[in-house]
Write an enzyme that holds these catalytic residues in place. Structure first.
Site, PDB file in Angstrom:
ATOM      1  N   THR A  54       0.838  -1.204   0.000  1.00 46.85           N
ATOM      2  CA  THR A  54       0.000   0.000   0.000  1.00 46.85           C
ATOM      3  C   THR A  54       0.873   1.253   0.000  1.00 46.85           C
ATOM      4  O   THR A  54       0.448   2.310  -0.462  1.00 46.85           O
ATOM      5  CB  THR A  54      -0.941  -0.024   1.225  1.00 46.85           C
ATOM      6  N   TYR A 141       6.717 -12.743   1.825  1.00 46.48           N
ATOM      7  CA  TYR A 141       5.368 -12.424   1.324  1.00 46.48           C
ATOM      8  C   TYR A 141       5.080 -13.300   0.110  1.00 46.48           C
ATOM      9  O   TYR A 141       5.678 -13.112  -0.948  1.00 46.48           O
ATOM     10  CB  TYR A 141       5.375 -10.944   0.948  1.00 46.48           C
ATOM     11  N   LYS A 167       3.715 -14.008   5.236  1.00 44.26           N
ATOM     12  CA  LYS A 167       2.521 -13.217   4.906  1.00 44.26           C
ATOM     13  C   LYS A 167       1.884 -13.797   3.659  1.00 44.26           C
ATOM     14  O   LYS A 167       2.563 -13.991   2.640  1.00 44.26           O
ATOM     15  CB  LYS A 167       2.908 -11.752   4.657  1.00 44.26           C
TER      16      LYS A 167
HETATM   17  O1  LIG Z   1       1.499  -4.450   1.146  1.00 42.42           O
HETATM   18  C1  LIG Z   1       0.505  -5.106   1.228  1.00 42.42           C
HETATM   19  O2  LIG Z   1       0.427  -6.201   0.735  1.00 42.42           O
HETATM   20  C2  LIG Z   1      -0.597  -4.583   1.964  1.00 42.42           C
HETATM   21  O3  LIG Z   1      -0.812  -3.431   1.876  1.00 42.42           O
HETATM   22  C3  LIG Z   1      -1.455  -5.438   2.781  1.00 42.42           C
HETATM   23  C4  LIG Z   1      -2.779  -4.790   3.074  1.00 42.42           C
HETATM   24  O4  LIG Z   1      -2.794  -4.240   4.349  1.00 42.42           O
HETATM   25  C5  LIG Z   1      -3.871  -5.792   2.908  1.00 42.42           C
HETATM   26  O5  LIG Z   1      -3.818  -6.672   3.951  1.00 42.42           O
HETATM   27  C6  LIG Z   1      -5.185  -5.068   2.824  1.00 42.42           C
HETATM   28  O6  LIG Z   1      -5.419  -4.490   1.737  1.00 42.42           O
HETATM   29  O7  LIG Z   1      -5.935  -5.048   3.783  1.00 42.42           O
END
Ligand SMILES: O=C([O-])C(=O)C[C@H](O)[C@@H](O)C(=O)[O-]
Length: 303
Positions: A54, A141, A167
């Site tokens: 994000t 991730y 993750k």
């Molecule tokens: O970098 C990322 O993958 C994210 O931003 C994860 C987000 O917080 C994701 O869990 C969400 O969109 O709620």
């Protein structure tokens, strides 16, 4: 912070990924970023991931990355731990990881290497090289071209004591279940699918209740309310918020590729915490989409 301390932090609570502020020219806006972190820090997230998905990690240059992480660490010192995004080519990911360690971050989230497909052997070599380049904790991730199997994760866990977290951004229940059954408490697990609230109850049922919230960036109170409802198995509150907010939110988010990030920047702008435009190749929401999002946010009441 040593890797085991990071793992303990990752094992409970709500985590979030702050936006990265850009000015009208698309350059990093340090002042706006500091104000954003100061606004979000007191809401109760367990850790914040600076320059994650994000936070548009994939659009940042190697020159601006250290300043962004340093700003996050300095602003949040003593308030909330900072985990830095890192990723891209192995050598670039190592540069990021080492810069984050120097800046005083508490660990990294290793995002995918991008573009090319890769076999398990190559993915293992990539993750291992990054883990071995730093002393602090690493969370890997799984998303897109980085889809590690349970067997690969077991090899990595043996070779890399500082690989403490996993993750998931894929949402394959069979894979997630296989990973959790094989690795158990060797890792801390983070449910990190786009708009993770939608998956939160299912992941909790699987045994992996911790998730990250992107909507925390603009409706932090609702994000925390939802988190408490998940923690307390309060299905009535979860269903009310899913119906009233998250389902219509998904309908807007699904109108454009890459909107999982753009809609969060749009939300921040609508609540008076404008983080500037997204960088290409992402695109900002269209006026009618902004209007629809505004109505959804207003219906939630004050944050
Ligand atoms: O970098 C990322 O993958 C994210 O931003 C994860 C987000 O917080 C994701 O869990 C969400 O969109 O709620």
């Amino acid at each position: 912070m040593n890797p085991q301390e990071l793992k303990a932090i990752m094992s409970h609570g709500l985590l979030s990924f702050p936006l990265t502020d850009f000015d009208a020219n698309g350059d990093f806006n340090k002042k706006g970023y500091i104000e954003r972190l100061e606004w979000l820090a007191p809401y109760g997230a367990t850790a914040l991931f600076a320059a994650g998905g994000t936070g548009e990690f994939f659009s940042l240059t190697g020159d601006e990355y250290p300043e962004i992480i340093q700003t996050a660490v300095d602003t949040c010192r003593g308030k909330v731990p900072i985990i830095a995004g890192a990723g891209g080519p192995t050598r670039f990911a190592i540069q990021c990881a080492q810069a984050a360690e120097r800046a005083g971050a508490h660990g990294i989230l290793l995002l995918p290497h991008y573009l090319t497909e890769a076999g398990q052997e190559g993915l293992i070599a990539h993750v291992e090289a990054v883990c071995k380049s730093v002393r602090f904790g690493v969370i890997v991730y799984n998303r897109n071209v980085c889809k590690l199997t349970p067997e690969s994760l077991a090899i990595l866990a043996d070779r890399c004591p500082n690989l403490i977290g996993f993750k998931d951004g894929i949402g394959d229940i069979e894979l997630m279940s296989s990973i959790y059954m094989k690795m158990g408490d060797r890792f801390a697990y983070l449910g990190g699918l786009p708009t993770a609230e939608v998956y939160a109850a299912a992941y909790k049922a699987l045994g992996t209740p911790v998730y990250s919230s992107a909507v925390f960036n603009f409706i932090p109170k609702t994000a925390m309310d939802f988190y408490h409802a998940v923690a307390n198995d309060d299905m009535a509150t979860q269903h009310r918020l899913l119906k009233r907010f998250f389902m219509p939110y998904l309908a807007i988010r699904n109108k454009g590729q890459g909107y999982a990030v753009s809609i969060v920047k749009a939300g921040a702008k609508l609540v008076g915490h404008d983080a500037g435009p997204v960088r290409a190749p992402l695109t900002d929401l269209k006026p009618a989409e902004m209007e629809a999002l505004d109505a959804l946010i207003k219906a939630l009441g004050p944050q």
